[in-house]
Design a protein around this motif. Structure first.
Motif, PDB file in Angstrom:
ATOM      1  N   SER A 218       0.680  -1.316  -0.041  1.00 12.25           N
ATOM      2  CA  SER A 218      -0.055  -0.109  -0.128  1.00 12.25           C
ATOM      3  C   SER A 218       0.805   1.151   0.068  1.00 12.25           C
ATOM      4  O   SER A 218       2.000   1.229   0.479  1.00 12.25           O
ATOM      5  CB  SER A 218      -0.850  -0.060   1.074  1.00 12.25           C
ATOM      6  N   VAL A 219       0.440   2.265  -0.559  1.00 17.43           N
ATOM      7  CA  VAL A 219       1.177   3.747  -0.595  1.00 17.43           C
ATOM      8  C   VAL A 219       0.341   4.699  -0.366  1.00 17.43           C
ATOM      9  O   VAL A 219      -1.089   4.760  -0.770  1.00 17.43           O
ATOM     10  CB  VAL A 219       1.674   3.935  -1.909  1.00 17.43           C
ATOM     11  N   HIS A 220       0.628   5.617   0.504  1.00 20.08           N
ATOM     12  CA  HIS A 220      -0.187   6.892   0.946  1.00 20.08           C
ATOM     13  C   HIS A 220       0.874   8.238   0.131  1.00 20.08           C
ATOM     14  O   HIS A 220       1.945   8.279   0.606  1.00 20.08           O
ATOM     15  CB  HIS A 220      -0.134   7.040   2.318  1.00 20.08           C
ATOM     16  N   LEU A 221       0.245   8.954  -0.498  1.00 14.48           N
ATOM     17  CA  LEU A 221       0.617  10.297  -1.111  1.00 14.48           C
ATOM     18  C   LEU A 221       0.286  11.219  -0.210  1.00 14.48           C
ATOM     19  O   LEU A 221      -0.843  11.455  -0.646  1.00 14.48           O
ATOM     20  CB  LEU A 221       0.752  10.247  -2.626  1.00 14.48           C
ATOM     21  N   ASN A 222       1.053  12.041   0.705  1.00 13.53           N
ATOM     22  CA  ASN A 222       0.654  13.239   1.153  1.00 13.53           C
ATOM     23  C   ASN A 222       0.561  14.334   0.523  1.00 13.53           C
ATOM     24  O   ASN A 222       1.377  14.582  -0.430  1.00 13.53           O
ATOM     25  CB  ASN A 222       1.424  13.332   2.473  1.00 13.53           C
ATOM     26  N   CYS A 223      -0.479  15.219   0.556  1.00 12.09           N
ATOM     27  CA  CYS A 223      -0.501  16.616   0.188  1.00 12.09           C
ATOM     28  C   CYS A 223      -1.022  17.730   1.123  1.00 12.09           C
ATOM     29  O   CYS A 223      -2.257  17.413   0.989  1.00 12.09           O
ATOM     30  CB  CYS A 223      -1.224  16.482  -0.989  1.00 12.09           C
ATOM     31  N   ARG A 224      -0.242  18.222   1.929  1.00 10.36           N
ATOM     32  CA  ARG A 224      -0.692  19.050   2.931  1.00 10.36           C
ATOM     33  C   ARG A 224      -0.765  20.612   2.459  1.00 10.36           C
ATOM     34  O   ARG A 224       0.339  21.254   1.893  1.00 10.36           O
ATOM     35  CB  ARG A 224       0.150  19.044   4.024  1.00 10.36           C
ATOM     36  N   VAL A 225      -2.020  21.194   2.423  1.00  6.91           N
ATOM     37  CA  VAL A 225      -2.314  22.415   1.925  1.00  6.91           C
ATOM     38  C   VAL A 225      -2.618  23.322   2.792  1.00  6.91           C
ATOM     39  O   VAL A 225      -3.646  23.073   3.692  1.00  6.91           O
ATOM     40  CB  VAL A 225      -3.307  22.374   0.664  1.00  6.91           C
ATOM     41  N   GLY A 226      -2.142  24.317   3.088  1.00  2.79           N
ATOM     42  CA  GLY A 226      -2.418  25.697   3.806  1.00  2.79           C
ATOM     43  C   GLY A 226      -3.432  26.891   3.282  1.00  2.79           C
ATOM     44  O   GLY A 226      -3.056  27.244   2.229  1.00  2.79           O
ATOM     45  N   MET A 227      -4.173  27.079   4.011  1.00  2.27           N
ATOM     46  CA  MET A 227      -5.002  28.384   3.484  1.00  2.27           C
ATOM     47  C   MET A 227      -5.806  28.163   1.954  1.00  2.27           C
ATOM     48  O   MET A 227      -5.714  28.737   1.125  1.00  2.27           O
ATOM     49  CB  MET A 227      -4.269  29.679   3.452  1.00  2.27           C
ATOM     50  N   LEU A 228      -6.328  26.880   2.108  1.00  4.80           N
ATOM     51  CA  LEU A 228      -6.855  26.743   0.848  1.00  4.80           C
ATOM     52  C   LEU A 228      -8.125  27.434   0.409  1.00  4.80           C
ATOM     53  O   LEU A 228      -8.316  27.510  -0.961  1.00  4.80           O
ATOM     54  CB  LEU A 228      -7.380  24.997   0.905  1.00  4.80           C
TER      55      LEU A 228
END
Length: 367
Positions: free
Chosen positions: A135-145
């Motif tokens: 399994s793979v988890h790809l992170n994408c953390r976005v501030g002030m969307l």
């Protein structure tokens, strides 16, 4: 009359002197209440020179007009704002400016939009390796969307595929999904991972112009192939009845010790079929040989060599009757090549006689 006139003049003069003394006393008392500053130098209107020129990034600004004790607006700046370097007005303004500048510089990607969305993770490409079937988890953390949208895309040699938009999944593959993690992580989840999942994944923001971070995914998968008795990789193999079938499964790039399993038509092997295995865990290689003695047409079928449900290779085996002498062999190394078994001697002799007779007749006719 003369004495009455003189008294009036003296009385008026005394009144004037008293008024002058009262004015002087009032002025002195007012000066002490203002901290000892002379009035003309204490209040003025115009520019509030909070600093010397433009030093410290603070420019001179226009100050509000103030009123004098007489109610008249003053036209000059107060001297304590100009000369008092420790004045609270100037330093308070400068400290506020510095604090705001400090906060904006600490925020990631501050130069790419003061109030727009930004990635909390580095925007340079990263690489992820995952074993086949994992399994793979790809992170994408976005501030002030705010009102923008997060989009996941996959780019491969055959094109670009849309995977998710916001929290909605657009991929028809059930293995792909978006799993939002509070407070701002738009994670792409793939499980189980297959070999075609290799490629570049983009987490893109719906800004103008669009901004994205890239993740290169590599699938670590063993390599399997089946070779014949000559060492040539095969997908289809033809045999005559009564011959011996010999196939070898070679597995390389093994991450963990694995056991090779043979099956026929997705079922167990016939009782007469034997297999032998040789493993070299240090080199990450293993191989297994399959032997079918005295092959019959019942031995035709699909033989599968596998080390897991995700890593396998298949070969189609055809066993022909003795009456069907033509055999076609399809090898991945040489493409498709056909061959015919040598005809019996009597057939060769007959062909030679007929050919010679025809040529002789043709020769005489030409003469």
């Amino acid at each position: 009359m003369r004495q009455g006139g003189r008294k009036a003049i003296l009385l008026g003069y005394c009144v004037c002197c008293c008024h002058l003394v009262a004015t002087i006393v009032a002025s002195v008392l007012g000066s002490q209440d203002r901290g000892g500053e002379p009035w003309p130098n204490a209040v003025a209107g115009g520019l509030d020179l909070a600093g010397k020129g433009d030093q410290g990034g603070v420019k001179a600004k226009e100050a509000p007009f103030r009123s004098s004790p007489t109610g008249e607006p003053s036209g000059r700046p107060r001297h304590r704002h100009h000369h008092d370097d420790d004045g609270s007005g100037r330093h308070r303004h400068r400290s506020q400016h510095q604090h705001h500048h400090h906060d904006s510089s600490k925020r990631p990607n501050a130069g790419q939009g003061r109030w727009g969305p930004y990635f909390e993770d580095p925007e340079n490409a990263t690489s992820v390796s995952v074993p086949l079937g994992g399994s793979v988890h790809l992170n994408c953390r976005v501030g002030m969307l705010h009102d923008k949208t997060v989009i996941w895309l996959r780019r491969r040699e055959d094109g670009v595929s849309l995977l998710t938009v916001g929290d909605a999944t657009y991929s028809s593959d059930s293995r792909v999904s978006l799993r939002y993690q509070y407070p701002n992580n738009w994670r792409l989840h793939i499980s189980p991972v297959e070999k075609p999942d290799e490629g570049t994944y983009l987490c893109q923001l719906s800004t103008h112009p669009p901004r994205a971070i890239y993740t290169n995914v590599t699938v670590l998968a063993p390599e399997l192939k089946v070779v014949d008795e000559h060492g040539h990789a095969v997908n289809d193999r033809y045999y005559k009845t009564g011959s011996t079938i010999e196939l070898t499964c070679r597995v390389t790039n093994i991450l963990t010790p694995s056991h090779v399993v043979w099956t026929k038509d997705d079922g167990p092997l016939p009782a007469k079929v034997t297999t032998t295995g040789i493993s070299d865990v240090t080199a990450g290689e293993t191989q297994s040989q399959l032997i079918v003695p005295r092959a019959t047409t019942l031995d035709s079928g699909v033989y599968t060599c596998a080390i897991s449900v995700f890593s396998f290779v298949e070969v189609q085996v055809h066993v022909l009757n003795g009456e069907k002498q033509a055999a076609v062999q399809h090898d991945s190394w040489g493409g498709s090549s056909g061959f015919v078994e040598p005809p019996p001697p009597w057939l060769n002799l007959l062909c030679t006689i007929l050919t010679n007779g025809y040529l002789r007749k043709l020769y005489h006719s030409l003469l």
